[in-house]
Scaffold this motif. Sequence first.
Motif, PDB file in Angstrom:
ATOM      1  N   THR A 199      47.886  44.494  39.685  1.00 49.40           N
ATOM      2  CA  THR A 199      48.385  43.140  39.461  1.00 49.40           C
ATOM      3  C   THR A 199      47.261  42.117  39.368  1.00 49.40           C
ATOM      4  O   THR A 199      46.122  42.371  39.763  1.00 49.40           O
ATOM      5  N   THR A 200      47.615  40.940  38.850  1.00 47.92           N
ATOM      6  CA  THR A 200      46.640  39.847  38.694  1.00 47.92           C
ATOM      7  C   THR A 200      46.982  38.669  39.603  1.00 47.92           C
ATOM      8  O   THR A 200      46.493  37.565  39.386  1.00 47.92           O
ATOM      9  N   ASN A 201      47.793  38.887  40.603  1.00 51.11           N
ATOM     10  CA  ASN A 201      48.217  37.808  41.485  1.00 51.11           C
ATOM     11  C   ASN A 201      47.011  37.156  42.167  1.00 51.11           C
ATOM     12  O   ASN A 201      46.261  37.801  42.891  1.00 51.11           O
ATOM     13  N   ASN A 202      46.825  35.876  41.926  1.00 51.39           N
ATOM     14  CA  ASN A 202      45.680  35.165  42.496  1.00 51.39           C
ATOM     15  C   ASN A 202      45.716  35.116  44.016  1.00 51.39           C
ATOM     16  O   ASN A 202      44.700  34.888  44.665  1.00 51.39           O
ATOM     17  N   LYS A 203      46.903  35.313  44.589  1.00 45.88           N
ATOM     18  CA  LYS A 203      47.027  35.272  46.044  1.00 45.88           C
ATOM     19  C   LYS A 203      46.158  36.343  46.694  1.00 45.88           C
ATOM     20  O   LYS A 203      45.622  36.146  47.789  1.00 45.88           O
ATOM     21  N   TYR A 204      46.010  37.483  46.019  1.00 47.09           N
ATOM     22  CA  TYR A 204      45.283  38.601  46.623  1.00 47.09           C
ATOM     23  C   TYR A 204      43.891  38.807  46.029  1.00 47.09           C
ATOM     24  O   TYR A 204      43.109  39.594  46.557  1.00 47.09           O
ATOM     25  N   ASN A 205      43.568  38.136  44.928  1.00 46.37           N
ATOM     26  CA  ASN A 205      42.257  38.298  44.294  1.00 46.37           C
ATOM     27  C   ASN A 205      41.922  39.771  44.063  1.00 46.37           C
ATOM     28  O   ASN A 205      40.827  40.249  44.384  1.00 46.37           O
ATOM     29  N   ASN A 206      42.893  40.493  43.497  1.00 45.43           N
ATOM     30  CA  ASN A 206      42.711  41.926  43.305  1.00 45.43           C
ATOM     31  C   ASN A 206      41.534  42.267  42.404  1.00 45.43           C
ATOM     32  O   ASN A 206      40.815  43.245  42.649  1.00 45.43           O
ATOM     33  N   GLU A 207      41.343  41.469  41.344  1.00 43.14           N
ATOM     34  CA  GLU A 207      40.298  41.787  40.383  1.00 43.14           C
ATOM     35  C   GLU A 207      38.908  41.755  41.027  1.00 43.14           C
ATOM     36  O   GLU A 207      38.084  42.636  40.789  1.00 43.14           O
ATOM     37  N   SER A 208      38.651  40.757  41.858  1.00 38.21           N
ATOM     38  CA  SER A 208      37.339  40.665  42.498  1.00 38.21           C
ATOM     39  C   SER A 208      37.126  41.812  43.475  1.00 38.21           C
ATOM     40  O   SER A 208      36.011  42.329  43.622  1.00 38.21           O
ATOM     41  N   TYR A 209      38.201  42.236  44.139  1.00 33.76           N
ATOM     42  CA  TYR A 209      38.068  43.344  45.085  1.00 33.76           C
ATOM     43  C   TYR A 209      37.772  44.643  44.345  1.00 33.76           C
ATOM     44  O   TYR A 209      36.935  45.445  44.786  1.00 33.76           O
ATOM     45  N   VAL A 210      38.450  44.864  43.218  1.00 36.14           N
ATOM     46  CA  VAL A 210      38.195  46.069  42.428  1.00 36.14           C
ATOM     47  C   VAL A 210      36.752  46.092  41.937  1.00 36.14           C
ATOM     48  O   VAL A 210      36.084  47.124  41.970  1.00 36.14           O
ATOM     49  N   MET A 211      36.256  44.928  41.493  1.00 31.26           N
ATOM     50  CA  MET A 211      34.870  44.856  41.037  1.00 31.26           C
ATOM     51  C   MET A 211      33.903  45.108  42.192  1.00 31.26           C
ATOM     52  O   MET A 211      32.862  45.748  42.014  1.00 31.26           O
ATOM     53  N   PHE A 212      34.254  44.617  43.375  1.00 32.74           N
ATOM     54  CA  PHE A 212      33.428  44.874  44.566  1.00 32.74           C
ATOM     55  C   PHE A 212      33.353  46.370  44.852  1.00 32.74           C
ATOM     56  O   PHE A 212      32.264  46.923  45.079  1.00 32.74           O
ATOM     57  N   LEU A 213      34.507  47.057  44.833  1.00 33.97           N
ATOM     58  CA  LEU A 213      34.519  48.497  45.086  1.00 33.97           C
ATOM     59  C   LEU A 213      33.720  49.242  44.024  1.00 33.97           C
ATOM     60  O   LEU A 213      32.964  50.174  44.334  1.00 33.97           O
TER      61      LEU A 213
END
Length: 352
Positions: A199-213
């Motif tokens: 998902t792209t929900n800004n509440k969780y900032n999933n994209e930045s976390y995936v990039m971090f991993l």
Amino acid sequence: MRSQNTMELPEDFWIPIQLDTNNITSLSPFLVPQDHLGNASTFYGMAAFMLFVFVAGTSINALTIVCTIQYKKLRSHLNYILVNLAMANLLVSVVGSFTAFCSFSTRYFIFGPLACKIEGFMVTLGGMVSLWSLAVVAFERWLVICKPLGNFVFKPDHALACCAFTWFFALMASTPPLFGWSRYIPEGLQCSCGPDWYTTNNKYNNESYVMFLFCFCFAVPFATIIFCYGQLLVTLKMAAKAQAESASTQKAEREVTRMVVVMVMGFLVCWLPYASFSLWVVNNRGQPFDLRLATIPSCFSKASAVYNPVIYVLLNKQFRSCMMKMLGMGSGEDEESSSSQSVTEVSKVGPA
């Protein structure tokens, strides 16, 4: 879980747009079989595979730990790192593979949202420790054989410090979804849990976390492995060239080359599908994809609990002989791998 309509965001799971209904709860992976995602044979086939991973992974990794406790001769600095790898694999096998087996057998995640978060966290933790342990093994081989620090001796205390580092960094990487940076939800066929990369929900900032991993938990360990094993091969080739008439040195160079290729391929089989697919989803939002294919990377990463110890432990003749002795299947002679002995000889002519 409370009833939700299509205008509300599910907090505990994700539903593909093409499967949206007026009652999201009717598709909840915590309440009903996910037969809309695949046929029964797919689920039962995955259940059989997860059962194999659970039985084989639990057995071989537990045997590795018990064997090291029983035989003092196995308590070397390298073997400490291999035991650390076995502990991480055991965590993934006992928690992740067993949970996935039960869920695939019933075709939905029967343990509920809280267990999903716990399973996602524990498997991610074990996976990160395992991944970084592979990098530490490569780093240790580079220090011992290539001698970049001259006469520096890699001692058990150093190995234990490296093992502590793997758990510390793994905790730093796996804890954020529990506190709002991304989240742990069912993935693929919704029968196992992991970080939310859908998902792209800004509440969780999933994209930045995936990039971090991807950057710090895949790219950096992978680069470490490639660099260290690359330097190891260069050192061995130089030694083999200097001792062109030595059959044992030439044999060592061939054996270690094969081992390095197997180790790197094993790493890629473990983590490249998961890293690549999640990165593709993050960078191709809105593109349709088959959730059955999304399950494959997760299963490959869990299967590392089996083939990691096969590569790193069972190919170690000393470990293998001790295991056979403990199981009453051999004499357990105190012997080292011929390649390990030869590599030690080869390293003497490497850079000081």
